[in-house]
Design an enzyme around this catalytic site. Structure first.
Site, PDB file in Angstrom:
ATOM      1  N   PHE A  90      27.395  71.373 102.951  1.00 35.10           N
ATOM      2  CA  PHE A  90      28.695  72.016 102.743  1.00 35.10           C
ATOM      3  C   PHE A  90      29.835  70.986 102.806  1.00 35.10           C
ATOM      4  O   PHE A  90      29.852  70.125 103.691  1.00 35.10           O
ATOM      5  CB  PHE A  90      28.874  73.072 103.846  1.00 35.10           C
ATOM      6  CG  PHE A  90      30.112  73.907 103.742  1.00 35.10           C
ATOM      7  CD1 PHE A  90      30.145  75.022 102.921  1.00 35.10           C
ATOM      8  CD2 PHE A  90      31.232  73.595 104.488  1.00 35.10           C
ATOM      9  CE1 PHE A  90      31.280  75.818 102.836  1.00 35.10           C
ATOM     10  CE2 PHE A  90      32.369  74.382 104.417  1.00 35.10           C
ATOM     11  CZ  PHE A  90      32.397  75.490 103.589  1.00 35.10           C
ATOM     12  N   ASN A 185      32.105  77.135 112.231  1.00 35.75           N
ATOM     13  CA  ASN A 185      32.516  77.681 110.938  1.00 35.75           C
ATOM     14  C   ASN A 185      31.222  78.200 110.310  1.00 35.75           C
ATOM     15  O   ASN A 185      30.568  77.505 109.556  1.00 35.75           O
ATOM     16  CB  ASN A 185      33.156  76.591 110.079  1.00 35.75           C
ATOM     17  CG  ASN A 185      33.420  77.072 108.661  1.00 35.75           C
ATOM     18  OD1 ASN A 185      33.473  78.279 108.413  1.00 35.75           O
ATOM     19  ND2 ASN A 185      33.602  76.136 107.733  1.00 35.75           N
ATOM     20  N   PRO A 186      30.827  79.419 110.671  1.00 33.19           N
ATOM     21  CA  PRO A 186      29.515  79.904 110.225  1.00 33.19           C
ATOM     22  C   PRO A 186      29.557  80.331 108.758  1.00 33.19           C
ATOM     23  O   PRO A 186      30.638  80.529 108.202  1.00 33.19           O
ATOM     24  CB  PRO A 186      29.288  81.118 111.128  1.00 33.19           C
ATOM     25  CG  PRO A 186      30.654  81.628 111.427  1.00 33.19           C
ATOM     26  CD  PRO A 186      31.564  80.425 111.445  1.00 33.19           C
TER      27      PRO A 186
HETATM   28  C1  SAM Z   1      30.167  77.085 106.207  1.00 37.43           C
HETATM   29  S1  SAM Z   1      29.104  75.754 106.591  1.00 37.43           S
HETATM   30  C2  SAM Z   1      30.154  74.864 107.744  1.00 37.43           C
HETATM   31  C3  SAM Z   1      29.819  73.410 107.900  1.00 37.43           C
HETATM   32  C4  SAM Z   1      30.808  72.632 108.779  1.00 37.43           C
HETATM   33  N1  SAM Z   1      30.915  73.202 110.095  1.00 37.43           N
HETATM   34  C5  SAM Z   1      32.180  72.607 108.131  1.00 37.43           C
HETATM   35  O1  SAM Z   1      33.051  73.392 108.534  1.00 37.43           O
HETATM   36  O2  SAM Z   1      32.382  71.789 107.228  1.00 37.43           O
HETATM   37  C6  SAM Z   1      27.906  76.519 107.641  1.00 37.43           C
HETATM   38  C7  SAM Z   1      26.853  75.594 108.231  1.00 37.43           C
HETATM   39  O3  SAM Z   1      26.045  76.358 109.124  1.00 37.43           O
HETATM   40  C8  SAM Z   1      24.688  75.988 108.952  1.00 37.43           C
HETATM   41  N2  SAM Z   1      23.887  77.134 109.421  1.00 37.43           N
HETATM   42  C9  SAM Z   1      23.645  78.309 108.803  1.00 37.43           C
HETATM   43  N3  SAM Z   1      22.911  79.118 109.583  1.00 37.43           N
HETATM   44  C10 SAM Z   1      22.660  78.421 110.738  1.00 37.43           C
HETATM   45  C11 SAM Z   1      21.936  78.711 111.934  1.00 37.43           C
HETATM   46  N4  SAM Z   1      21.329  79.884 112.105  1.00 37.43           N
HETATM   47  N5  SAM Z   1      21.894  77.752 112.892  1.00 37.43           N
HETATM   48  C12 SAM Z   1      22.507  76.553 112.731  1.00 37.43           C
HETATM   49  N6  SAM Z   1      23.204  76.228 111.606  1.00 37.43           N
HETATM   50  C13 SAM Z   1      23.288  77.143 110.634  1.00 37.43           C
HETATM   51  C14 SAM Z   1      24.574  75.664 107.477  1.00 37.43           C
HETATM   52  O4  SAM Z   1      23.455  74.834 107.211  1.00 37.43           O
HETATM   53  C15 SAM Z   1      25.921  74.975 107.223  1.00 37.43           C
HETATM   54  O5  SAM Z   1      25.830  73.592 107.432  1.00 37.43           O
END
Ligand code: SAM
Length: 277
Positions: A90, A185-186
């Site tokens: 992302f 930031n999910p």
């Molecule tokens: C919207 S992106 C945000 C990335 C970063 N925090 C940013 O703001 O640039 C969501 C991130 O959450 C990770 N992700 C999704 N589900 C997850 C889970 N159950 N546990 C850990 N990470 C997760 C994804 O791989 C992705 O990298």
């Protein structure tokens, strides 16, 4: 042809293909291939060699086909950190700087923070940058993200530990009850919203985007076990999700607030762990 003229032609080409901010995009791409900055681009008299012209032309074409600019240059700035990005991970957004600012307001100087779903490491690295005394962790379900975040931590010489796994589960057990801040930031786009997103956003990983309120809901349930008394959960939310996020956090957290981004849209929800939680 001087680079300034190349920019003009390239920007016309991008505009004809409906690319947003065509001039800025052409400048950023050409500056990247010429290893210079914007000023250097316009100061330069010498034209492009054949190889650079070919690479630049190919990148323009890819951009017209929806490849994000940051995947072409391999970089995105977040605060003052230039972060490496790669396809499959992302791209950090400017709105997420608001998440970090709101999190720092409630985070003690030498506290312990966990950035869940760290992606490139953006929030975790920015927190460590602003709070050098803090102990900062990042987790992500994506192996690509973990690799990129670790590389960004070394690039900026920031001691952030990045772990692979689901939400908070990869953290060492001795952090249970000892974390001052869980920030995230999910993925919060719904399946229906995803279908309406522009091609360049859909070029980013599906799992990083789509999650509706599922991850938020799980974090509200799982974060309390890791938080220290008085610890905070601070989450980025979709602009239409303020009320729902407030309701969710209010189950386990006090002092729940929904806070806006610079455009005045709901962007962050935060709450302090309820003492009985
Ligand atoms: C919207 S992106 C945000 C990335 C970063 N925090 C940013 O703001 O640039 C969501 C991130 O959450 C990770 N992700 C999704 N589900 C997850 C889970 N159950 N546990 C850990 N990470 C997760 C994804 O791989 C992705 O990298």
């Amino acid at each position: 042809m001087r680079p300034a003229e190349v920019v003009t032609r390239a920007s016309d080409y991008l505009a004809r293909h409906g690319v947003e901010s065509p001039r800025e995009t052409a400048e950023a791409l050409l500056a990247y291939f010429l290893e210079t900055d914007r000023a250097g681009l316009y100061a330069r008299e010498e034209g492009l060699d054949t190889r650079t012209a070919r690479l630049f032309g190919r990148a323009l074409c890819q951009r017209c086909h929806g490849v994000p600019l940051q995947y072409l240059t391999g970089e995105q700035q977040f605060f003052d950190l230039v972060l490496g990005v790669a396809p499959g991970v992302f791209v950090p957004r400017p709105e997420t700087e608001v998440l970090v600012e709101r999190a720092l307001e409630v985070f003690p100087d030498a506290g312990t923070a966990v950035d869940v779903g760290t992606g490139t490491g953006a929030a975790a690295l920015a927190i460590k940058r602003f709070r050098p005394e803090a102990s900062v962790w990042g987790t992500d379900l994506s192996e690509d993200a973990v690799r990129v975040a670790r590389a960004n931590a070394s690039r900026h010489d920031l001691a952030v530990e990045v772990l692979h796994g689901d939400l908070l589960s990869p953290l060492p057990a001795d952090l249970r009850g000892a974390v001052d801040l869980v920030v995230s930031n999910p993925p919060y786009v719904t399946r229906e919203e995803y279908d309406t997103l522009p091609a360049e956003v859909r070029a980013e990983p599906y799992e990083a985007l789509v999650g509706s309120t599922d991850v938020t809901r799980r974090l509200v349930e799982e974060a309390p076990a890791w938080l220290a008394p008085g610890g905070w959960l601070v989450l980025e939310i979709g602009a239409t999700r303020g009320d729902e996020a407030r309701r969710l956090l209010s189950r386990r957290f006090d002092r729940v607030e929904v806070l806006p981004d610079l455009a005045g849209r709901d962007r962050v929800v935060r709450g302090c762990l309820r003492s009985s939680s």
